[in-house]
Design a protein around this motif. Structure first.
Motif, PDB file in Angstrom:
ATOM      1  N   PHE A 238       0.878  -1.084   0.145  1.00  0.00           N
ATOM      2  CA  PHE A 238       0.020  -0.478   0.003  1.00  0.00           C
ATOM      3  C   PHE A 238       0.619   1.555  -0.108  1.00  0.00           C
ATOM      4  O   PHE A 238       0.515   2.017  -0.631  1.00  0.00           O
ATOM      5  CB  PHE A 238      -1.212  -0.231   0.827  1.00  0.00           C
ATOM      6  CG  PHE A 238      -1.480  -1.131   0.943  1.00  0.00           C
ATOM      7  CD1 PHE A 238      -2.411  -1.240   0.264  1.00  0.00           C
ATOM      8  CD2 PHE A 238      -1.325  -2.279   1.743  1.00  0.00           C
ATOM      9  CE1 PHE A 238      -3.868  -2.093  -0.293  1.00  0.00           C
ATOM     10  CE2 PHE A 238      -2.855  -3.353   1.648  1.00  0.00           C
ATOM     11  CZ  PHE A 238      -3.256  -3.212   0.793  1.00  0.00           C
TER      12      PHE A 238
ATOM     13  N   SER B  58      -8.955  -4.328  -2.502  1.00  0.00           N
ATOM     14  CA  SER B  58      -8.938  -3.375  -1.725  1.00  0.00           C
ATOM     15  C   SER B  58      -9.473  -2.333  -0.827  1.00  0.00           C
ATOM     16  O   SER B  58     -10.035  -2.074   0.046  1.00  0.00           O
ATOM     17  CB  SER B  58      -7.175  -2.967  -1.487  1.00  0.00           C
ATOM     18  OG  SER B  58      -6.799  -4.036  -1.968  1.00  0.00           O
TER      19      SER B  58
ATOM     20  N   LEU C 250      -7.913  -3.786   4.250  1.00  0.00           N
ATOM     21  CA  LEU C 250      -7.329  -3.215   3.709  1.00  0.00           C
ATOM     22  C   LEU C 250      -5.966  -3.055   4.481  1.00  0.00           C
ATOM     23  O   LEU C 250      -4.840  -3.687   4.360  1.00  0.00           O
ATOM     24  CB  LEU C 250      -7.492  -1.750   2.968  1.00  0.00           C
ATOM     25  CG  LEU C 250      -7.099  -1.082   2.458  1.00  0.00           C
ATOM     26  CD1 LEU C 250      -8.137  -0.654   1.099  1.00  0.00           C
ATOM     27  CD2 LEU C 250      -6.784   0.114   2.858  1.00  0.00           C
TER      28      LEU C 250
ATOM     29  N   GLY D  18      -2.457  -9.431   2.173  1.00  0.00           N
ATOM     30  CA  GLY D  18      -3.487  -8.703   2.529  1.00  0.00           C
ATOM     31  C   GLY D  18      -4.080  -8.277   3.745  1.00  0.00           C
ATOM     32  O   GLY D  18      -3.952  -6.601   4.453  1.00  0.00           O
ATOM     33  N   ASN D  19      -4.359  -8.643   5.243  1.00  0.00           N
ATOM     34  CA  ASN D  19      -4.495  -8.165   6.098  1.00  0.00           C
ATOM     35  C   ASN D  19      -3.191  -9.029   7.274  1.00  0.00           C
ATOM     36  O   ASN D  19      -3.552  -9.696   7.166  1.00  0.00           O
ATOM     37  CB  ASN D  19      -5.971  -9.281   6.314  1.00  0.00           C
ATOM     38  CG  ASN D  19      -6.123  -8.655   7.744  1.00  0.00           C
ATOM     39  OD1 ASN D  19      -4.962  -8.037   9.008  1.00  0.00           O
ATOM     40  ND2 ASN D  19      -7.652  -9.164   8.274  1.00  0.00           N
TER      41      ASN D  19
ATOM     42  N   HIS E  11      -3.198 -11.490  -0.060  1.00  0.00           N
ATOM     43  CA  HIS E  11      -4.571 -10.811  -0.653  1.00  0.00           C
ATOM     44  C   HIS E  11      -4.460 -11.018  -1.812  1.00  0.00           C
ATOM     45  O   HIS E  11      -5.170 -12.054  -2.630  1.00  0.00           O
ATOM     46  CB  HIS E  11      -3.110  -8.831  -0.582  1.00  0.00           C
ATOM     47  CG  HIS E  11      -3.791  -8.047  -1.356  1.00  0.00           C
ATOM     48  ND1 HIS E  11      -4.756  -8.169  -2.662  1.00  0.00           N
ATOM     49  CD2 HIS E  11      -4.908  -6.942  -0.806  1.00  0.00           C
ATOM     50  CE1 HIS E  11      -5.535  -6.759  -2.761  1.00  0.00           C
ATOM     51  NE2 HIS E  11      -5.105  -6.384  -1.711  1.00  0.00           N
TER      52      HIS E  11
END
Lengths: 154, 135
Positions: free
Chosen positions: A27, A70, A154, B41-42, B49
């Protein structure tokens, strides 16, 4: 910016967002910037970096999947009354147009409804500058899956 | 390994980001997604993810087409849908892809990813792709 969201969810989302944008390398490289977060709605600006291109030199569809999964997941969280773990059941995406690397895009998503523990989300991805539509999609998420209750998709 | 697949992987930067590789066994091409922290992802549930899995299966589907079409063929995804059949773990993923139908301009490809064993698929995706002659 976080009007109408359940306060507990709002503060948790902020913590999750701060952590992800600073600590999570995926991210971080997407340079996520919240534009709008409301109850059942989220809009984020994202980078489309070089490292996510395909053989044709344009952004690979896989990055659009990463972005939309996401933001769709985050949108489900904004719609919850209390924090629960969620999991993607399925996604469906149309790749409408190619995007050049290093462009910046905007992903807008809406949680249409949550019914019988299933959240339904739809959204799109557009270029930030001229609003060119890049992709549209929809997805379903299971709400209250087993796992840590403090989870953030996310 | 199939030369067209090797060329496609080499020319696809996102394959590098994914730690994507291909090999061949008796049943055909086998694709691998390397495990990497950035694929999580988490962070609390330590699962891959979902979008990263989707990207992996999309590259696998494109490789399967490249093997059939030959080097330098143009392949572009039109749309896709993906089912997350069970939760993934913080581990590598393996996949196979199969071409359901290939026409002159369009191909339909399915890809299945697994972790513990091929008998327990984690994810299944279907892609429709525009295909063209070598560039």
């Amino acid at each position: 910016m976080t009007t109408d969201i359940n306060p507990a969810i709002g503060s948790m989302l902020k913590t999750a967002r701060d952590w992800l944008t600073h600590e999570h390398s995926l991210f971080q490289s997407l340079n996520l910037e919240p534009i709008l977060i409301g109850k059942g709605k989220a809009t984020f600006a994202v980078d489309l970096p070089d490292e996510f291109t395909g053989a044709d030199g344009d952004i690979h569809g896989g990055l659009m999947t990463i972005i939309m999964d996401s933001i769709f997941g985050l949108t489900v969280f904004t719609a919850l009354e209390e924090m629960k773990p969620i999991a993607t059941i399925n996604l469906r995406l149309d790749y409408i147009a190619n995007a050049e690397a290093r462009a910046r895009a905007v992903c807008a998503a809406e949680c249409i409804t949550i019914n019988d523990e299933v959240a339904y989300v739809s959204g799109d991805l557009k270029l930030e500058g001229n609003g060119q539509l890049l992709a549209t999609g929809s997805g379903a998420f299971m709400v209250g899956t087993r796992g840590p209750a403090k989870g953030s998709r996310l | 390994m199939n030369a067209s697949v090797a060329t496609l992987i080499e020319r696809t930067p996102v394959a590098g980001w994914l730690g994507f590789s291909a090999s061949e066994d008796d049943e055909g091409l086998v694709y691998a997604l390397a495990f990497d922290e950035k694929h999580i992802g988490n962070p609390l549930i330590r699962a891959l993810h979902g979008g990263v899995i989707g990207a992996f299966l999309e590259v696998a589907a494109q490789c399967e087409l490249a093997a059939r079409l030959g080097p330098g063929a143009a392949i572009k995804s039109v749309n896709m849908d993906i089912d997350y059949l069970m939760s993934s773990r913080a581990q590598p993923m393996t996949a196979r892809a199969s071409i359901t139908r290939m026409g002159r301009r369009l191909a339909f490809v399915e890809a299945t990813g697994w972790q513990a064993s091929e008998a327990k698929p984690v994810t299944k995706a279907r892609f429709r792709m525009r295909i063209g002659a070598a560039d």
